[in-house]
Motif scaffolding. Structure first.
Motif, PDB file in Angstrom:
ATOM      1  N   LEU A   6       4.038   1.298  72.894  1.00  0.00           N
ATOM      2  CA  LEU A   6       4.015   2.320  71.806  1.00  0.00           C
ATOM      3  C   LEU A   6       3.666   3.586  72.496  1.00  0.00           C
ATOM      4  O   LEU A   6       3.973   4.671  71.788  1.00  0.00           O
ATOM      5  N   VAL A   7       2.512   3.685  73.532  1.00  0.00           N
ATOM      6  CA  VAL A   7       2.135   4.764  74.064  1.00  0.00           C
ATOM      7  C   VAL A   7       3.436   5.390  74.684  1.00  0.00           C
ATOM      8  O   VAL A   7       3.522   6.809  74.460  1.00  0.00           O
ATOM      9  N   GLU A   8       4.163   4.689  75.431  1.00  0.00           N
ATOM     10  CA  GLU A   8       5.530   5.262  75.990  1.00  0.00           C
ATOM     11  C   GLU A   8       6.190   5.859  75.317  1.00  0.00           C
ATOM     12  O   GLU A   8       7.021   6.995  75.569  1.00  0.00           O
ATOM     13  N   HIS A   9       6.648   5.346  74.126  1.00  0.00           N
ATOM     14  CA  HIS A   9       7.542   5.859  73.254  1.00  0.00           C
ATOM     15  C   HIS A   9       7.153   7.087  72.660  1.00  0.00           C
ATOM     16  O   HIS A   9       7.885   7.962  72.240  1.00  0.00           O
ATOM     17  N   ALA A  10       5.577   7.233  72.265  1.00  0.00           N
ATOM     18  CA  ALA A  10       5.164   8.220  71.922  1.00  0.00           C
ATOM     19  C   ALA A  10       5.079   9.525  72.798  1.00  0.00           C
ATOM     20  O   ALA A  10       5.340  10.674  72.644  1.00  0.00           O
ATOM     21  N   LEU A  11       4.978   9.192  74.004  1.00  0.00           N
ATOM     22  CA  LEU A  11       5.060  10.369  74.815  1.00  0.00           C
ATOM     23  C   LEU A  11       6.613  10.605  75.379  1.00  0.00           C
ATOM     24  O   LEU A  11       6.886  11.719  75.245  1.00  0.00           O
ATOM     25  N   GLN A  12       7.481   9.915  74.934  1.00  0.00           N
ATOM     26  CA  GLN A  12       8.874  10.379  75.112  1.00  0.00           C
ATOM     27  C   GLN A  12       9.069  11.184  73.872  1.00  0.00           C
ATOM     28  O   GLN A  12       9.829  12.353  74.145  1.00  0.00           O
ATOM     29  N   GLN A  13       8.779  10.778  72.637  1.00  0.00           N
ATOM     30  CA  GLN A  13       8.894  11.765  71.569  1.00  0.00           C
ATOM     31  C   GLN A  13       8.229  13.050  71.573  1.00  0.00           C
ATOM     32  O   GLN A  13       8.707  14.117  71.270  1.00  0.00           O
ATOM     33  N   LEU A  14       7.193  13.021  72.179  1.00  0.00           N
ATOM     34  CA  LEU A  14       6.396  14.194  72.404  1.00  0.00           C
ATOM     35  C   LEU A  14       6.590  15.339  73.223  1.00  0.00           C
ATOM     36  O   LEU A  14       6.606  16.450  73.070  1.00  0.00           O
ATOM     37  N   TYR A  15       6.994  14.789  74.531  1.00  0.00           N
ATOM     38  CA  TYR A  15       7.310  15.637  75.414  1.00  0.00           C
ATOM     39  C   TYR A  15       8.909  15.636  75.902  1.00  0.00           C
ATOM     40  O   TYR A  15       9.253  16.129  76.839  1.00  0.00           O
TER      41      TYR A  15
END
Length: 701
Positions: free
Chosen positions: A300-309
């Motif tokens: 979930l953190v990895e997907h959030a990082l993808q969307q954020l950056y």
């Protein structure tokens, strides 16, 4: 529904190298995109026995009709390609975060000849510097209004700017000194761009330079006796400091970092991000997603990082990103962030200090965001109606269950065993109807037996209320108490005392539910059904919600009912179950804390906290107080002879506990000096308070 074996590639066809794969359905639509360090190993996991797959993964592979892949050279390339394909295809089985609102940003249009400061929403544009996001647009305007005293950058629209240039007259802000008026040539384009750069630097957190410069200029003006100029500079410094005060210092070392926290349950996850620049929180945003695939917190953190950056470069990616769990593996993600920034980026979990404390704050915000999302979803009338209809259809009920009661058992290794009953009517909480129970029929840990006892006690009182109101038809009155024993005369009436409020409305256990939900699987459901059968109640449905896979169990059924992931009925059942668990564990903690704090002096009638503390302070411990004479007790201020006699009698009735022994040294340990707990047990029928401030007090039965 497709059979995965019909489109499974041969093992030799799948390369053993990094890559990205796509599952397509029968209409060639991409339904899932994933990446892998080894395509062969990862894809083999999807084509095992369906019974061994997670329900969500099983749903995906049976919906798919084909799979294809693209080989890349590194895991970082796989991460980038996965992000691009998710944005391009919008696959239904991938985690997709959605903003819970459209957040406003403070934007500086550095791509224009005369940069403009304004509020912007939506997609970011190339050449524009963004600060935020902010919770409200007015917060941006307040900050800009303060900063324009020092950095008089253009804020007007293109039409206003062209009209001022045509007429040779600036707008109002130009006249009052909050715009440098480049439209009429008061400053050149280069000078105005320099002002915009300084404004951006200040917003980025580099505040100390400008404050020191203004303070130096103010001092020089005062020394040269230019007091009006010094006063203006003083006001400018005050405006900058006031703008800085709008965002509190959270990290003392002026850190630039983003903090990401995740709150999740079995079906949804909420992500909160705090943007910290120069040690101050400069922005906050949040997302919510359905967990459409089996996924860990790190993923979930990895997907959030993808969307954020995924579309950010340079300083928009901070030097440090703090997360609750690291992706697995973490190295490709960290390398990808480093490439986006152009310099090293640290991705780690905070362990101690201010960063750990701030992360806890972000986690609380994420949890509140998830609760608010679920509450909003449940508060919609149409959604609630659909949820109740779906429950009725799934459980084969005659009508929608307008009143649902849920029961949960809580204990700590068999001690302080309690139960909770929560009530939802029309899909909404009825906290005034909540009840708590102490398990009295036995001691120890047995959730099934506890559930049977609670259901029996609750519905005995329901039967008692029907007896009191005369609702029984001739010949329908029960003759046993559910265990095969005859009920004594007057038992029913004796159980109904106090079942009315002051206004005459029935309360406590007066109303029956259409559906009883228990927290657990087959054993708990069977116990609840057996309790109802023993009481002769056959018009109330029973089900259980097992936490691991969110399966709904029905009495006498070998297989559970699996509601669809998107089912509003499942969301409602989950909310009911979670609320029962919260209510039960809150009561269990209260009882445990009370047991640890209790003292023999609690049983002395008329002895308040002040005099109890005076006694302990005077004698040093309960043990010494127990050995004191009545005359010695009377020496304590506020203690008369009659009270002293009552205290002595109460302590004499209470046997001292066995001494504690230090197992390492064999030393017998004395009582502590503040009257530590010695013996107690909660009195039966003692009132207990609901866990939240707005919950009414109920009395355990």
């Amino acid at each position: 529904m497709a059979d995965p074996s019909s489109y499974r590639p041969k093992p030799g066809q799948i390369p053993d190298s990094p890559g990205v794969y796509r599952f397509r359905d029968e209409h060639r639509r991409v339904i899932y995109v994933g990446k892998a360090k080894s395509l062969r190993q990862r894809l083999a996991n999807y084509f095992q026995d369906l019974a061994g797959l997670h329900p969500r993964t099983r749903s995906m592979v049976t919906t798919a009709a084909s799979v294809e892949w693209t080989v890349v050279s590194t895991e970082v390339e796989a991460l980038q390609l996965e992000y691009s394909w998710i944005k391009e295809y919008d696959p239904r089985f991938n985690v997709k975060y959605r903003d819970d609102k459209s957040y406003p940003y403070l934007a500086v249009t550095m791509n224009e000849e005369y940069p403009r400061v304004q509020v912007m929403r939506g997609h970011k544009k190339k050449g524009v510097r963004y600060f935020g996001p902010y919770g409200h647009a007015w917060a941006i305007r307040d900050t800009v209004d303060l900063l324009l005293r020092v950095f008089p950058v253009r804020t007007c629209s293109a039409g206003v700017f062209k009209n001022a240039a045509r007429t040779g007259r600036p707008c109002l802000l130009g006249y009052i000194g909050k715009c440098s008026a480049p439209c009429v040539g008061r400053v050149s384009a280069e000078e105005h761009r320099e002002l915009a750069e300084e404004f951006s630097d200040f917003m980025a957190g580099r505040t100390g330079t400008y404050l020191r410069r203004l303070e130096k200029q103010m001092t020089e003006a005062a020394e040269e006796m230019e007091y009006e100029r010094a006063a203006r500079l003083r006001d400018d410094i005050g405006a900058l400091k006031k703008a800085m005060e709008k965002s509190a210092v959270v990290l003392a070392d002026a850190t630039d970092a983003d903090l990401i926290a995740v709150a999740e349950d079995e079906l949804e996850a909420a992500v909160q991000i705090f943007h910290v620049r120069g040690g101050r929180v400069r922005g906050q945003r949040g997302w919510v997603t359905d967990k459409v695939e089996e996924i860990t917190t790190g993923a979930l953190v990895e997907h959030a990082l993808q969307q954020l950056y995924g579309e950010e470069t340079g300083d928009s990616v901070p030097k440090e990103v703090l997360v609750p769990a690291l992706p697995d593996p973490v190295e490709p993600v960290q390398e990808w962030l480093t490439q986006r920034r152009g310099s090293n980026v640290s991705l780690r979990i905070p362990q101690r200090g201010d960063k750990k404390a701030l992360m806890e704050t972000v986690e609380r915000n994420a949890q509140q965001s998830l609760v608010l999302h679920k509450t909003k979803r449940a508060s919609d009338l149409t959604t609630r109606s659909r949820a109740l209809e779906e429950i009725a259809e799934a459980l084969d009920l005659d009508s929608a269950p307008l009143r649902i009661e849920c029961y949960d058992i809580s204990h700590l290794q068999g001690d302080d065993v309690v139960a909770s009953m929560v009530v939802f009517e029309d899909g909404l909480q009825r906290k005034g109807e909540y009840r708590r129970f102490q398990i009295k029929g036995f001691e120890g840990q047995d959730d099934v037996r506890s559930m049977h006892e609670v259901i029996t006690r609750r519905f005995r009182r329901y039967l008692a209320e029907k007896e009191r109101t005369g609702e029984w038809a001739d010949g329908d009155r029960p003759e046993t108490d559910g265990n095969g024993d005859s009920l004594p005369d007057g038992t029913m009436n004796g159980l109904t005392g106090g079942l009315k409020d002051d206004d005459g409305r029935p309360r406590r256990f007066a109303y029956p539910p259409q559906l009883v939900v228990v927290d657990g699987g087959q054993p708990q459901v069977a116990a609840a059904k057996r309790a109802l059968d023993e009481l002769g109640i056959d018009d109330i449905a029973v089900c259980g919600l097992a936490k691991r896979l969110e399966e709904v169990w029905l009495p006498g059924e070998d297989d559970p009912v699996v509601l669809p992931r998107t089912s509003e009925g499942l969301y409602l059942l989950q909310r009911v179950r979670d609320e029962a668990h919260r209510f039960a564990i809150t009561y269990q903690r209260v009882k445990r804390a009370k047991r640890f704090r209790s003292s023999p002096l609690d049983d002395v009638a008329g002895l308040g906290e002040t005099r109890k503390q005076a006694l302990i302070k005077h004698f040093g411990s309960v043990k010494k107080l127990r050995s004191a004479t009545i005359e010695q007790i009377c020496e304590v201020p506020g203690i008369g002879r009659k009270t002293a006699e009552t205290i002595a009698a109460a302590l004499a009735r209470t046997a001292p506990p066995a001494p504690a022994v230090n197992t390492a040294t064999g030393e017998i340990m004395e009582d502590d000096e503040n009257g530590a707990p010695e013996t107690t047990a909660d009195a039966p029928g003692e009132p207990v308070s609901a866990g939240a401030p707005d919950e009414r007090r109920g009395q355990e039965r």
